[in-house]
Design an enzyme around this catalytic site. Structure first.
Site, PDB file in Angstrom:
ATOM      1  CG  HIS A  49      -1.863  -1.317   1.292  1.00 39.79           C
ATOM      2  ND1 HIS A  49      -3.074  -1.096   0.356  1.00 39.79           N
ATOM      3  CD2 HIS A  49      -1.743  -2.417   1.504  1.00 39.79           C
ATOM      4  CE1 HIS A  49      -3.495  -2.303   0.640  1.00 39.79           C
ATOM      5  NE2 HIS A  49      -3.019  -3.202   1.129  1.00 39.79           N
ATOM      6  CG  HIS A  53      -1.962   1.726  -2.749  1.00 42.09           C
ATOM      7  ND1 HIS A  53      -1.696   2.731  -2.088  1.00 42.09           N
ATOM      8  CD2 HIS A  53      -3.016   1.076  -1.968  1.00 42.09           C
ATOM      9  CE1 HIS A  53      -2.407   3.059  -1.092  1.00 42.09           C
ATOM     10  NE2 HIS A  53      -3.063   1.905  -1.053  1.00 42.09           N
ATOM     11  CG  ASP A  55      -6.970   0.109  -0.665  1.00 41.32           C
ATOM     12  OD1 ASP A  55      -5.521  -0.169  -0.726  1.00 41.32           O
ATOM     13  OD2 ASP A  55      -7.434   0.616   0.148  1.00 41.32           O
ATOM     14  CG  HIS A  59      -6.706  -3.230   2.544  1.00 38.11           C
ATOM     15  ND1 HIS A  59      -5.610  -3.420   3.262  1.00 38.11           N
ATOM     16  CD2 HIS A  59      -6.945  -1.961   2.433  1.00 38.11           C
ATOM     17  CE1 HIS A  59      -5.088  -2.240   3.692  1.00 38.11           C
ATOM     18  NE2 HIS A  59      -5.849  -1.365   3.237  1.00 38.11           N
ATOM     19  CG  HIS A 171     -11.134   1.636   3.219  1.00 37.32           C
ATOM     20  ND1 HIS A 171     -10.671   2.846   3.515  1.00 37.32           N
ATOM     21  CD2 HIS A 171     -10.051   0.939   2.381  1.00 37.32           C
ATOM     22  CE1 HIS A 171      -9.634   3.135   3.110  1.00 37.32           C
ATOM     23  NE2 HIS A 171      -9.092   2.263   2.353  1.00 37.32           N
ATOM     24  CD  GLU A 183      -6.463   3.969  -0.122  1.00 30.97           C
ATOM     25  OE1 GLU A 183      -7.261   3.707   0.544  1.00 30.97           O
ATOM     26  OE2 GLU A 183      -5.252   3.203  -0.104  1.00 30.97           O
TER      27      GLU A 183
END
Length: 224
Positions: A49, A53, A55, A59, A171, A183
């Site tokens: 991360h 990157h 997710d 995660h 999230h 992100e």
């Protein structure tokens, strides 16, 4: 159709990469040198991360899909850039704030949240970014959006320097819908053309929780 412009939206990865609190800083060092070994090669040690990157659901969710389980279509598509600049430190981006772009939210659309916070990258203030409120994240998911990008370290409030954060609503909403979050984007202010096409394919790492991407936006035009 042909690509007439490509804008890089990715952070470099190396010792200068700003890491999320608690993550290691990437270490990049030579493993072979041209003068001694006949070729150059490097070793990279980093968190999945670090930098720009993606997710994956795994995660945050024990039974969530791993990165390689997600359809590649999630990592490319027409982008809607929501200009939510001008907010104060740690201020929420609500569903009402996103209302001007709501008609464009649909399945297959990538929503890029332009907070302007990339200007603070490399400073502690980068972690005091605006964040996506739970109602806004759930509205996007209800509209069919499964890919959200942000020019900040997280769509949720980052716990840092005396601020405990406010949970992981964004999230959990997006990843809980089998979506992905991109992100640490940068350069969103350069997207001054209509209907950008976004692409951010991740490395196919076995860990499955996330991976670096090379995020770009492209301008298409008709012609040979």
């Amino acid at each position: 159709m042909r690509v007439t412009r490509i804008v890089d939206l990715s952070r470099p990865v190396g010792p200068g990469t700003q890491s999320y609190p608690g993550d290691r800083t990437p270490a990049l060092e030579p493993s072979a040198r041209l003068a001694e070994d006949g070729y150059n090669s490097s070793e990279l040690h980093m968190s999945t991360h670090n930098g720009t990157h993606a997710d994956a659901p795994f995660h945050f969710l024990a039974d969530g899909a791993r990165l390689s389980d997600l359809p590649l279509e999630l990592f490319t598509g027409p982008a809607v850039v929501a200009d939510v600049r001008g907010r104060g430190d740690r201020s929420p981006i609500t569903a009402a704030d996103l209302e001007p772009w709501r008609p464009s939210f649909a399945r297959g659309t990538v929503v890029l949240l332009h907070t302007g916070w990339s200007a603070h990258y490399g400073t502690d203030r980068y972690f005091d970014h605006p964040y996506l409120a739970g109602d806004a994240a759930r509205m996007l998911v209800a509209a069919g959006v499964r890919t959200i990008g942000i020019d900040a370290p997280s769509p949720d409030e980052t716990p840092f320097a005396g601020h405990p954060g406010s949970g992981w609503d964004a999230h959990l909403a997006v990843l809980g819908a089998n979506g992905t979050i991109i992100e640490n984007l940068c350069g969103l202010e350069l997207l001054d053309f209509p209907d950008p096409w976004f692409s951010a394919f991740p490395l196919r790492l076995d860990s499955g929780d996330g991976a670096p991407v090379r995020a770009v936006a492209m301008r298409w035009s008709a012609g040979g």
